[in-house]
Design a protein around this motif. Structure first.
Motif, short mmCIF file in Angstrom:
data_model
loop_
_atom_site.label_atom_id
_atom_site.label_comp_id
_atom_site.label_asym_id
_atom_site.label_seq_id
_atom_site.Cartn_x
_atom_site.Cartn_y
_atom_site.Cartn_z
N ASP A 266 0.86 -1.18 0.00
CA ASP A 266 0.00 0.00 0.00
C ASP A 266 0.89 1.22 0.00
N LEU A 267 0.33 2.37 -0.30
CA LEU A 267 1.09 3.62 -0.19
C LEU A 267 1.42 3.93 1.26
N THR A 268 0.65 3.35 2.19
CA THR A 268 0.94 3.59 3.61
C THR A 268 2.32 3.07 3.97
N VAL A 269 2.81 2.09 3.23
CA VAL A 269 4.12 1.51 3.55
C VAL A 269 5.26 2.49 3.27
N PRO A 270 5.40 2.99 2.03
CA PRO A 270 6.49 3.96 1.84
C PRO A 270 6.29 5.23 2.66
N ARG A 271 5.02 5.56 2.97
CA ARG A 271 4.82 6.73 3.82
C ARG A 271 5.36 6.46 5.21
N ALA A 272 5.30 5.20 5.65
CA ALA A 272 5.74 4.86 7.01
C ALA A 272 7.24 4.66 7.11
N LEU B 48 2.76 6.85 23.01
CA LEU B 48 2.66 8.30 23.01
C LEU B 48 4.04 8.92 22.83
N GLY B 49 5.03 8.33 23.52
CA GLY B 49 6.40 8.81 23.37
C GLY B 49 6.85 8.76 21.92
N ALA B 50 6.53 7.66 21.25
CA ALA B 50 6.93 7.52 19.85
C ALA B 50 6.29 8.59 18.97
N PHE B 51 5.00 8.84 19.19
CA PHE B 51 4.30 9.81 18.35
C PHE B 51 4.73 11.24 18.63
N GLY B 117 -3.75 10.16 13.50
CA GLY B 117 -4.31 9.36 12.42
C GLY B 117 -3.96 7.89 12.56
N PRO B 118 -4.61 7.05 11.74
CA PRO B 118 -4.43 5.61 11.89
C PRO B 118 -3.19 5.05 11.20
N GLU B 119 -2.49 5.87 10.40
CA GLU B 119 -1.34 5.34 9.66
C GLU B 119 -0.07 5.36 10.49
N ALA B 120 0.83 4.45 10.16
CA ALA B 120 2.12 4.42 10.82
C ALA B 120 2.97 5.59 10.32
N LEU B 121 3.77 6.18 11.21
CA LEU B 121 4.55 7.36 10.85
C LEU B 121 6.04 7.09 11.03
N LEU B 209 12.99 5.82 21.24
CA LEU B 209 14.16 5.07 20.79
C LEU B 209 13.78 3.91 19.88
N ALA B 210 12.63 3.33 20.12
CA ALA B 210 12.21 2.19 19.30
C ALA B 210 11.66 2.64 17.95
N ALA B 211 11.14 3.87 17.90
CA ALA B 211 10.42 4.32 16.70
C ALA B 211 11.21 4.18 15.39
N PRO B 212 12.51 4.52 15.35
CA PRO B 212 13.22 4.34 14.08
C PRO B 212 13.27 2.89 13.62
N LEU B 213 13.06 1.97 14.52
CA LEU B 213 13.10 0.55 14.16
C LEU B 213 11.73 0.00 13.79
N VAL B 214 10.70 0.50 14.46
CA VAL B 214 9.38 -0.12 14.27
C VAL B 214 8.31 0.85 13.80
N THR B 215 8.65 2.11 13.58
CA THR B 215 7.71 3.20 13.22
C THR B 215 6.77 3.50 14.38
#
Lengths: 406, 289, 320
Positions: A266-272, B48-51, B117-121, B209-215
């Protein structure tokens, strides 16, 4: 009487009981938009780990309904979407779908998000006299051993995705291939299909490994892939696991040594994961770059409404509803029996070109696409470029089957 | 890959994983050890820390401010929660804390979802640690080395805090005998707020610290919380050193177990937990039996 | 407040019972489905109350009982010709028997360690259910579980309404059983363990045996709830063994009012109905849900049952 900032226990008790009574009150049937409305039930996973997928399906559905209603509805009736959140829980999905049937008089479903939810709902379709047209469920069994006549699949299935990847590999110079999948039904089935494909293509399928759902640290798996000596690795992953894997694989510089291939993206993947997704080659179920007039129109409409390009599942939901609309128009009604017969032989020319429903197992036969993620003009994240297209006859398995013969 | 290279890589994989697990568990064990609260919202605070880290990194363009500000923000949230809600419940049974932290997990989780939002960042690692080093011929991400170093630094810092400082002494005393500490003129409530705040900050740091590894993703809380509990259980609830040892034990078992017996990967942690609990019901270094 | 006369107390029991018995005639079918599920969860929560409310044994892994019962009855209904009336009790019995072993290990510890051991077992069961695909269906679970009638062609329980009565009878029987249990000398010992285990031990009771017994009973009844769920929903999957479910049932007990048997049943119904209704109206239902729990802890520590009995006067209180 104990008081808490002026609120007495008695007040709390009374309001609590009132609240409980209110909560327990059965919900009134949804008010109809007009006297004779077409109700389409969408029990979606709007929250939970796959919430972003459910949200995509919701957007796709809502834009379609809005557009269709603006041009007079369907067979003279307005469309009403019944959207509720299942949280990704199969028990909730069944319950809410059942309520939509009994409370709201709905007999058409789409947008059920998780395959596990679909597998729980499908056995009930006959009892409910309801039709379900899938826009997102990829599990091969839904058109094979778990098939029921009221089920239709408009989207590309997992076996079809795996097939596109393997067709692509046949044409490539990579000989040694490894596979990694999430350790549950979808991951295992997809890798299994892929493995048999590789053997038939005379490629060297070195081995596979499966990671438990919820794996956060993929370092060992990355080591395994690296050690295998493979030139390419087939990945069947989704959601948070997939994002974590790609991010970490890039950190280990794995893509420099091994080509990453995946069944769906999905596009969500490269966005993430940003640049970690560069160079990824994958099968995609819908791509906004598809070059035909209908798709260009769709993308423009989408951009106007949502200020972004449509994603994998958004396009698939749109197509599913277009198929449904064509079936309803053909049947001239939404009555289950006639709709079913009409849908069985429905074909449309829309955003993915020519797509035709197959009577024997209700799978929509359509082109397969391979994309490669690369930097794109006007995008801050890697976007797909279409690198191969395969005709539907080559990518769709034989009736009621999940594997291929050639 | 030579045996040496393999062992080196895998050991470092395990160490970096142990660091992540340590960050995850240390806040939880601290809060339980000092306040006897099972903090169900731990995973959500981590998330919350990650976001928050994502937002800070995005607006400043650098990871370091995120590392500083995210735990601060999460700590503030924790302290506020303690002041407004938890403080009323200290005379109550343990089940009250269970429910109220469960409620917090739901509320906070939803607030995170509605805000980001619901997407991973994506959270990018700091420029200084975004590359690789070659160890025995195999590439290894420098960010993971940074995690190991950060783990050591934080572990030593907490240890020093608890063992060597006056504050640490007060904290430890308050956990054993709050009445006496109060009689000595020390504000036990203040101590509790601080401890809860520190525990939450640690969760927040873990998340960043975990965020760069797991988003940074909305599913993070649920994914992490059970691991956090297992670490704390194996190490012994309330034992800071225990959570460190547990993190190492779990990580090494996981890394080598996944390699040789991938089919059982799902069960390793729980088998280990069962084994430890049967032999030592309080955990490796736990206080209760 | 003066004690209400005894005959009025009977009303408090008869009135809801009558309402439940007559519900299928008044409520639409889809509400009945929700009600049936509420009763099943109510049974599940009540079984946990035996441990939590009466013996102060907090289980963090009670979903294992439910899940085991569901898989057992599901498997029996799918792979043998046993009717529901046999498969369901059999599955519950199996759950109770297996729980004896689990209880034996877990009761070696006390307090939080006990709770964590129950969690460990539940997670292991989850891992087994997830991986043992040939028996449990793996990540897909078991689907298409039939409501087989019999013996002797008796299939009154197989329809939706009939199944509701099946569940209602099972719940009523379990409630009567538990009620008698907690009023018996056995129950008195449990309460002794709850209040002061050392003292009870000093009085000469083998508290460990009592604890094992109550855990086995609780898991057996929890297994009964799960065994009813499988033919109700038609499927059994790994979500039923997941730790989140264990947490939710614990919340149901506390919200309902622990140590009251009826409270947890109300708590389960409340939980299910509120979640259901809230999620119908908004995506952000988890927010409201969480706030409700926090509110309960602060304003109504005795739970729903506590609120109701306070409203009705002391007469409504059951044995604590």
């Amino acid at each position: 009487m104990t008081k808490f900032r002026g609120i007495t226990r008695r007040t709390v008790t009374r309001s609590a009981i009132a609240g409980i009574a209110l909560a327990a009150a059965p919900r009134w049937p949804r008010p109809a938009v007009a006297a004779d409305v077409i109700k389409i039930g969408m029990p979606l996973a709007l929250t939970g780990p796959l919430g972003s997928v459910g949200q995509q399906l919701k957007r796709g559905g809502e834009l379609w309904a809005k557009t269709q209603n603006a041009s007079g509805g369907l067979i003279g009736r307005q469309i009403q979407l019944l959207i509720e959140d299942t949280g990704g829980n199969p028990a909730d999905a069944v319950r809410k779908a059942q309520e939509m049937v009994e409370r709201d008089g709905c007999n058409i479903f789409t947008g059920i998000t998780l395959s596990s939810e679909a597998l729980a709902v499908v056995p009930k379709l006959e009892e409910w006299k309801a039709i379900f047209i899938s826009s997102d469920n990829g599990d091969g069994r839904l058109t094979a051993e778990s098939f029921v006549p009221n089920f239709f699949r408009s989207n590309i299935s997992a076996p079809m995705g795996a097939r596109a990847v393997s067709l692509f590999l046949r044409e490539s110079e990579w000989q040694n291939v490894y596979a990694i999948g999430m350790d549950y039904a979808w991951g295992r089935n997809s890798v299994q299909v892929f493995e048999s494909e590789m053997k038939r293509a005379n490629k060297n399928f070195i081995g596979s490994v499966f990671s438990p759902i919820g794996t956060k640290d993929f370092s060992t798996y990355i080591t395994k892939i690296r050690q295998s000596g493979a030139e390419a690795v087939y990945i069947t992953m989704a959601g948070d696991d997939y994002n974590a894997f790609l991010a970490q694989a890039a950190q280990y510089r794995l893509p420099e040594k091994v080509q990453l291939l995946s069944e769906v993206v999905d596009l969500t993947v490269p966005r993430a994961v940003g640049d970690a997704a560069l160079g990824l080659i994958s099968s995609m179920r819908y791509c906004f770059r598809l070059d035909n007039p209908k798709n260009k129109e769709f993308v423009a409409l989408w951009q106007k409404e949502y200020d972004t390009v449509p994603d994998n599942n958004e396009g698939e939901q749109w197509q599913a509803l277009k198929m449904l609309a064509a079936g309803i128009e053909k049947a001239g009604s939404t009555e289950t029996g006639s709709l079913r017969s009409a849908l069985e032989t429905t074909a449309i020319d829309d955003i993915k070109g020519h797509v035709g429903m197959r009577k024997c197992d209700h799978q929509a036969v359509q082109n397969g696409y391979m994309v490669k993620l690369a930097k794109g003009e006007g995008f801050s994240y890697p976007v797909p470029q279409i690198i191969a297209t395969y005709p539907g006859e080559k990518t769709t398995p034989a009736c009621n089957k999940m594997t291929f013969e050639d | 890959m030579s045996l040496f290279a393999f062992l080196t890589t895998q050991s470092l994989n395990a160490l970096s994983q142990a660091a992540l697990l340590f960050f995850l568990g240390v806040g939880l064990t601290l809060i339980f050890g000092i306040m006897r609260i099972v903090n169900f919202a731990h995973g959500t605070l981590y998330m919350l820390g990650a976001f928050v880290g994502y937002s800070v990194a995005r607006s400043t363009g650098s990871f370091w401010p995120a590392l500083l500000l995210a735990p601060l923000a999460v700590g503030v949230v924790g302290v506020l929660f303690e002041l407004v809600i938890l403080r009323r419940l200290y005379r109550r049974e343990a089940s009250a804390f269970l429910m109220v932290t469960f409620g917090l997990a739901l509320v906070l989780g939803e607030i995170v979802r509605l805000t980001w939002g619901p997407e991973a960042l994506q959270v990018e690692p700091p420029q200084a640690f975004a590359g690789i080093v070659f160890l025995a011929g195999e590439p290894f991400p420098t960010y993971r080395l940074f995690l190991v170093a950060a783990g050591i630094i934080i572990a030593v810092a907490i240890w020093q805090l608890l063992d060597r400082t006056r504050l640490g002494l007060i904290i430890r005393a308050a956990s054993q005998n709050p009445e006496m500490v109060s009689a000595l003129g020390i504000d036990v409530n203040l101590v509790r707020s601080m401890v809860f705040g520190i525990g939450c900050s640690l969760a927040g740091i873990g998340g960043v610290l975990a965020a760069p590894l797991v988003t940074a993703s909305v599913g993070m809380a649920a994914r992490m919380i059970i691991d956090a509990f297992v670490i704390v259980i194996i190490g012994g609830m309330g034992s800071f050193l225990g959570s460190l040892i547990a993190a190492l034990l779990i990580a090494f078992t996981q890394v080598f177990g996944e390699y040789y017996l991938p089919d059982f990967a799902l069960a390793f942690m729980y088998l280990l937990m069962l084994l430890v609990l049967v032999i030592r019901p309080g955990g490796l270094l736990g206080k209760e039996a | 407040m003066a004690r209400r006369p005894k005959y009025l107390r009977a009303w408090y029991g008869i009135f809801p019972a009558a309402m439940l018995a007559l519900a299928p005639f008044a409520l639409p079918l889809y509400v009945m489905t929700l009600l049936t599920e509420a009763l099943i969860l109510g049974l599940f929560a009540m079984s946990l109350d035996l441990m939590v409310g009466y013996t102060r044994l907090f289980s963090f892994g009670h979903a294992a009982a439910f899940g085991f019962g569901a898989y057992a009855s599901g498997w029996l209904l799918l792979h043998t010709q046993l009717p529901m009336l046999c498969a369901v009790p059999l599955a519950a019995l199996l759950a109770g028997i297996v729980a004896i072993g689990v209880a034996w290990v877990c009761t070696q510890a006390t307090g939080v360690s006990f709770s964590m051991l129950t969690l460990a077992f539940a997670q292991l069961l989850y891992a087994v259910a997830f991986k043992w695909t040939s028996v449990t269906g793996g990540s897909d679970g078991l689907a298409g579980i039939p409501r087989r009638g019999g013996p002797f062609g008796f299939d009154a329980f197989s329809s939706r309404t009939g199944f509701y009565y099946f569940v209602l009878i099972a719940l009523a029987a379990a409630l009567v059983f538990c009620w008698a249990l907690v009023r018996s000398p056995f129950g008195a010992v449990l309460r002794g363990i709850r209040e002061n285990e050392a003292k009870t031990l000093a009085l000469g009771y083998n508290t460990r045996l009592y604890k094992i017994a109550v855990v086995a009973l609780a898991y057996g009844l929890g297994g009964l709830a799960g065994a009813l769920y499988a033919p109700f929903a038609g499927f059994a999957n790994t979500e039923l063994v997941f730790w989140l479910f264990s947490g939710q049932v614990l919340i149901m007990v506390i919200v309902g009012g622990s140590g009251t048997l009826i409270g947890p049943i109300l708590g389960a119904a409340f939980f299910l109905v509120v979640e259901h209704q809230l999620s119908n109206y908004t995506e952000a239902w988890a927010l409201g849900f969480g706030l409700i729990f926090i509110a309960f802890v602060i304003f109504a520590p005795e739970g729903i049952w506590g609120l109701l009995t306070e409203r009705l006067g002391r007469a409504g209180r059951s044995v604590r």
